[in-house]
Structure formats: structure tokens, C-alpha cells
Write a protein that holds these residues in place. Structure first.
Motif, PDB file in Angstrom:
ATOM      1  N   PHE A 155     -18.948  30.260  41.506  1.00 27.69           N
ATOM      2  CA  PHE A 155     -17.569  29.912  41.833  1.00 27.69           C
ATOM      3  C   PHE A 155     -16.578  30.841  41.153  1.00 27.69           C
ATOM      4  N   ILE A 156     -16.859  31.264  39.933  1.00 32.02           N
ATOM      5  CA  ILE A 156     -15.956  32.209  39.271  1.00 32.02           C
ATOM      6  C   ILE A 156     -15.895  33.502  40.066  1.00 32.02           C
ATOM      7  N   TRP A 157     -17.057  34.029  40.478  1.00 33.40           N
ATOM      8  CA  TRP A 157     -17.080  35.246  41.304  1.00 33.40           C
ATOM      9  C   TRP A 157     -16.288  35.054  42.592  1.00 33.40           C
ATOM     10  N   HIS A 158     -16.567  33.962  43.299  1.00 30.43           N
ATOM     11  CA  HIS A 158     -15.878  33.721  44.568  1.00 30.43           C
ATOM     12  C   HIS A 158     -14.373  33.643  44.354  1.00 30.43           C
ATOM     13  N   PHE A 159     -13.949  32.908  43.352  1.00 27.72           N
ATOM     14  CA  PHE A 159     -12.519  32.691  43.162  1.00 27.72           C
ATOM     15  C   PHE A 159     -11.789  33.963  42.728  1.00 27.72           C
ATOM     16  N   VAL A 160     -12.416  34.800  41.882  1.00 25.44           N
ATOM     17  CA  VAL A 160     -11.722  36.040  41.496  1.00 25.44           C
ATOM     18  C   VAL A 160     -11.656  37.006  42.672  1.00 25.44           C
ATOM     19  N   GLU A 161     -12.653  36.987  43.552  1.00 28.22           N
ATOM     20  CA  GLU A 161     -12.574  37.843  44.729  1.00 28.22           C
ATOM     21  C   GLU A 161     -11.540  37.318  45.726  1.00 28.22           C
ATOM     22  N   GLU A 162     -11.328  36.013  45.776  1.00 20.47           N
ATOM     23  CA  GLU A 162     -10.240  35.483  46.596  1.00 20.47           C
ATOM     24  C   GLU A 162      -8.895  35.973  46.073  1.00 20.47           C
ATOM     25  N   VAL A 163      -8.773  36.068  44.760  1.00 23.35           N
ATOM     26  CA  VAL A 163      -7.553  36.647  44.173  1.00 23.35           C
ATOM     27  C   VAL A 163      -7.457  38.122  44.537  1.00 23.35           C
ATOM     28  N   GLU A 164      -8.577  38.826  44.495  1.00 24.70           N
ATOM     29  CA  GLU A 164      -8.577  40.257  44.806  1.00 24.70           C
ATOM     30  C   GLU A 164      -8.107  40.516  46.237  1.00 24.70           C
ATOM     31  N   HIS A 165      -8.586  39.723  47.194  1.00 23.72           N
ATOM     32  CA  HIS A 165      -8.191  39.974  48.584  1.00 23.72           C
ATOM     33  C   HIS A 165      -7.119  38.983  49.060  1.00 23.72           C
ATOM     34  N   ARG A 166      -6.259  38.556  48.131  1.00 25.92           N
ATOM     35  CA  ARG A 166      -5.267  37.519  48.426  1.00 25.92           C
ATOM     36  C   ARG A 166      -4.286  37.917  49.525  1.00 25.92           C
ATOM     37  N   ASP A 285      -8.942  39.544  35.694  1.00 22.95           N
ATOM     38  CA  ASP A 285      -8.943  40.899  35.132  1.00 22.95           C
ATOM     39  C   ASP A 285     -10.143  41.102  34.217  1.00 22.95           C
ATOM     40  N   VAL A 286     -10.468  40.077  33.431  1.00 20.26           N
ATOM     41  CA  VAL A 286     -11.638  40.166  32.558  1.00 20.26           C
ATOM     42  C   VAL A 286     -12.903  40.319  33.389  1.00 20.26           C
ATOM     43  N   TRP A 287     -13.007  39.529  34.477  1.00 20.43           N
ATOM     44  CA  TRP A 287     -14.189  39.581  35.333  1.00 20.43           C
ATOM     45  C   TRP A 287     -14.358  40.965  35.934  1.00 20.43           C
ATOM     46  N   PHE A 288     -13.296  41.534  36.490  1.00 17.47           N
ATOM     47  CA  PHE A 288     -13.396  42.854  37.128  1.00 17.47           C
ATOM     48  C   PHE A 288     -13.771  43.928  36.103  1.00 17.47           C
ATOM     49  N   VAL A 297     -22.609  39.422  35.770  1.00 18.86           N
ATOM     50  CA  VAL A 297     -21.638  38.385  36.142  1.00 18.86           C
ATOM     51  C   VAL A 297     -22.299  37.201  36.839  1.00 18.86           C
ATOM     52  N   THR A 298     -23.577  37.311  37.185  1.00 17.56           N
ATOM     53  CA  THR A 298     -24.276  36.163  37.773  1.00 17.56           C
ATOM     54  C   THR A 298     -24.726  35.174  36.701  1.00 17.56           C
ATOM     55  N   ARG A 299     -24.573  35.551  35.432  1.00 17.34           N
ATOM     56  CA  ARG A 299     -24.852  34.654  34.303  1.00 17.34           C
ATOM     57  C   ARG A 299     -23.648  34.749  33.359  1.00 17.34           C
ATOM     58  N   TRP A 300     -22.512  34.301  33.862  1.00 17.26           N
ATOM     59  CA  TRP A 300     -21.243  34.554  33.188  1.00 17.26           C
ATOM     60  C   TRP A 300     -21.245  34.056  31.746  1.00 17.26           C
ATOM     61  N   TYR A 301     -21.818  32.900  31.503  1.00 16.78           N
ATOM     62  CA  TYR A 301     -21.805  32.327  30.157  1.00 16.78           C
ATOM     63  C   TYR A 301     -23.068  32.636  29.369  1.00 16.78           C
ATOM     64  N   THR A 302     -24.222  32.579  30.005  1.00 16.15           N
ATOM     65  CA  THR A 302     -25.451  32.832  29.248  1.00 16.15           C
ATOM     66  C   THR A 302     -25.613  34.316  28.937  1.00 16.15           C
ATOM     67  N   ALA A 303     -25.165  35.197  29.819  1.00 19.92           N
ATOM     68  CA  ALA A 303     -25.208  36.630  29.501  1.00 19.92           C
ATOM     69  C   ALA A 303     -24.261  36.921  28.350  1.00 19.92           C
ATOM     70  N   GLU A 304     -23.117  36.225  28.335  1.00 23.11           N
ATOM     71  CA  GLU A 304     -22.162  36.376  27.239  1.00 23.11           C
ATOM     72  C   GLU A 304     -22.797  35.965  25.925  1.00 23.11           C
ATOM     73  N   ALA A 305     -23.524  34.837  25.939  1.00 17.97           N
ATOM     74  CA  ALA A 305     -24.180  34.356  24.727  1.00 17.97           C
ATOM     75  C   ALA A 305     -25.280  35.313  24.291  1.00 17.97           C
ATOM     76  N   SER A 306     -26.047  35.829  25.250  1.00 18.68           N
ATOM     77  CA  SER A 306     -27.128  36.764  24.942  1.00 18.68           C
ATOM     78  C   SER A 306     -26.562  38.033  24.331  1.00 18.68           C
ATOM     79  N   GLY A 307     -25.445  38.486  24.919  1.00 18.72           N
ATOM     80  CA  GLY A 307     -24.818  39.695  24.410  1.00 18.72           C
ATOM     81  C   GLY A 307     -24.294  39.504  23.017  1.00 18.72           C
ATOM     82  N   SER A 308     -23.705  38.329  22.752  1.00 22.44           N
ATOM     83  CA  SER A 308     -23.183  38.051  21.410  1.00 22.44           C
ATOM     84  C   SER A 308     -24.319  38.014  20.393  1.00 22.44           C
TER      85      SER A 308
END
Length: 312
Positions: A155-166, A285-288, A297-308
Motif C-alpha cells: 500500500f505504501i508503494w501504491h499510494f506514493v505512486e498515486e502521488v507521483e502520477h497525481r 520523497d523518502v520512498w523515491f 521497498v517490498t519490505r519497507w519496515y523489515t528491510a529497514e530493521a535489517s539495515g539498521s
């Protein structure tokens, strides 16, 4: 030349069970988002057919390029939402009936309305998305972070792309139809259709998903339904079958932010609306930026945790 990027993402919905209650802290938002997945499949199927039918009317090559990129982005959204919904159907096979009913509503719209109506439908609905999705993305810590990372990331991906092509849908509509009066005149029927489709999805959830899994009455997102349920408690002759508690998805969000989003939705339907001037969510902007940097970006939170963890 269009600036839209067509991103092909896969969210691993085949690897593990897909929970209906994907954000346990907010069952109402879980249900609402699931309804969006069902709607997105039918809506985006309609968009693809609409663009193909409208192509002969594109006289400006820049508009034709914008339309093609817009259509392909929406096609990717539809594919990802189908993966999500297939996961739900595996758990609750009766939801196949609900999906067919939702898609059938959009198939009828394609068969029974002219291209200019569907162009207006797309422009009117897409115009609301920046304000609505800004509200959601600005409150991601409550709405998305506590949930299943695959569903939240979708949903985060979908919604930021809706903003992109608004601006895309309105650019296409203006190129082919170019009438704010027509767009405003048909808006009431458009939003009645949107609400009818969402109601079909929510009624299907009540029918096919046990209360112990959904935790709420999925129709509680409709104010008129909540009113009739309350009326039935006061006046037994108006009583209706209940399907569980009736919280709302945004009950815990700041009222001021909800009112700002509502004003944005109203503004989006007025003449000379320019989506490019709308305030956008900081998370977009952060997502892009992260996508450009190769972040998963398909693991928005768990990839963030792994990276941290890797950086410690």
C-alpha cells in the motif's frame, strides 16, 4: 517527456499466509485497505481498457506518452493487488465471489458508458488521492508500521505512486474532453459508484470472513450504515443484523489532519484544479530516494530493521 517510472515489484504473498487482519492494532483500517485491493483490481482493469480506447484521440505526443506510462503503472498496481487478494482468497475461498462482483461492476461500466465518462471517472477519483493518501502516509506509524510488512509495503508503494502520477488522469481528460463542467456534472454518479463497489467488498468480508478474523463489522466505514445500526438499537422495528463492533479506521488520527484531507478532496473536484500544486506526503520523497538507492521497498519496515542491525 513523462517523468513517471514503471516499477515492477513483487511482495512475496505466495510465501506465507496473508492475514485479513494485517494490522492487528487497527482492524477497521485493515478492512478498509483490503477493500481498496479489491477495488483497485477492477478500477485499474477499467483504466487499461479506457486508455486503449482513447488512444486514437491523443493528438499531443506528450499526452500519449503520459497516458502510456500512467496505464503501465496502474497495470503494475493491479498485478500486485491481485497477488494480495489471491492470498486472501486462499484463506477465505468465498471471497472469489466478492472479487468477481467488484470486477463485474467495472466491467459493466466499461461496457455501458462512453470513454469520456470513464476519463472523467478516473480524473475525479484520482484527483482525491493525493489528499487522502497524504493523510494515511503522514500517519504511517499507526496505520502501516504495526502490520504485515508485505501488505504495508504494497500500500505504501501504491499510494506514493498515486502521488507521483497525481496529474496524469486530469491531463488525459483535459486532452480528450476538456470540460470542467462535464467532470463536475458526472462526479456525483462517479462517487456513488465508488461507494457501491466498496460496499460490495465490505459486505463480502462480512459474509465470508469470520468475525474472529476480521474483529469488526466491515460495513462500519459507512456513516449511513452506522446510523441505521444505532437507530435499530433505539427503535427495534428498524433493527438490522449486526456483524460486530463498528470502529472507524481513522478514529485515532488527529481531527485537524482529517479535516485538511476532507477539504483537499472537495477542492479536487472544483474547476481548474491543478493536482501538481497539492501538498504531498514527506514519506513519498523518502520512498523515491530509497528506491533510487536500491533499498528493498517490498519490505519497507523489515528491510529497514535489517539495515539498521547491519550498520550497528
Amino acid at each position: 517527456m513523462t517523468e513517471l517510472i514503471v516499477r515492477k515489484l513483487t511482495f512475496a504473498f505466495e510465501e506465507h499466509d496473508v492475514p485479513f487482519l494485517w494490522n492487528p492494532e487497527n482492524p477497521a483500517f485493515s478492512s478498509m485497505a483490503n477493500a481498496v485491493s479489491f477495488l483497485a483490481i477492477g478500477f485499474e482493469k477499467m483504466i487499461v481498457k479506457m486508455i486503449m480506447q482513447a488512444k486514437p484521440q491523443f493528438t499531443d505526443p506528450a499526452v500519449a506518452e503520459e497516458a502510456d506510462a500512467f496505464m503501465r503503472q496502474e497495470g503494475q498496481h493491479s498485478t500486485a493487488h491481485r497477488q494480495h487478494v489471491r492470498g486472501l482468497i486462499r484463506a477465505y475461498p468465498g471471497l472469489r465471489e466478492t472479487l468477481d462482483a467488484v470486477v463485474g461492476e467495472f466491467d459493466r461500466l466499461t461496457a455501458e458508458t462512453p470513454v469520456k465518462y470513464r476519463l472523467a471517472y478516473t480524473a475525479d477519483l484520482e484527483a482525491t488521492f493525493t489528499s487522502v493518501f497524504k493523510l494515511m502516509l503522514d500517519n504511517e506509524a499507526a496505520l502501516f508500521r504495526p502490520g504485515d510488512d508485505r501488505v504495508a509495503s504494497l500500500f505504501i508503494w501504491h499510494f506514493v505512486e498515486e502521488v507521483e502520477h497525481r496529474s496524469s488522469a486530469l491531463i488525459i481528460f483535459d486532452s480528450v474532453v476538456g470540460s470542467d463542467i462535464y467532470r463536475m456534472r458526472v462526479a456525483p454518479s462517479i462517487f456513488r459508484h465508488v461507494l457501491r463497489v466498496i460496499r460490495i467488498a465490505c459486505a463480502g468480508f462480512n459474509k465470508h470472513v469470520p468475525l474472529e478474523d476480521r474483529k469488526i463489522d466491515a460495513l462500519s466505514m459507512f456513516a449511513s450504515y452506522r446510523y441505521r445500526q444505532r437507530l435499530g438499537k433505539l427503535l427495534p422495528r428498524f433493527a438490522m443484523p449486526g456483524h460486530g463492533p463498528m470502529p472507524r479506521a481513522f478514529d485515532d488520527l488527529p481531527l485537524r489532519e482529517q479535516l485538511i484531507a476532507l477539504r483537499g478532496v472537495v477542492r479536487s473536484q472544483l474547476p481548474k484544479h491543478n493536482p501538481a500544486l497539492e501538498k504531498t506526503p514527506a514519506l513519498a520523497d523518502v520512498w523515491f530516494e530509497r528506491y533510487r538507492d536500491g533499498y528493498d521497498v517490498t519490505r519497507w519496515y523489515t528491510a529497514e530493521a535489517s539495515g539498521s542491525a547491519a550498520n550497528r
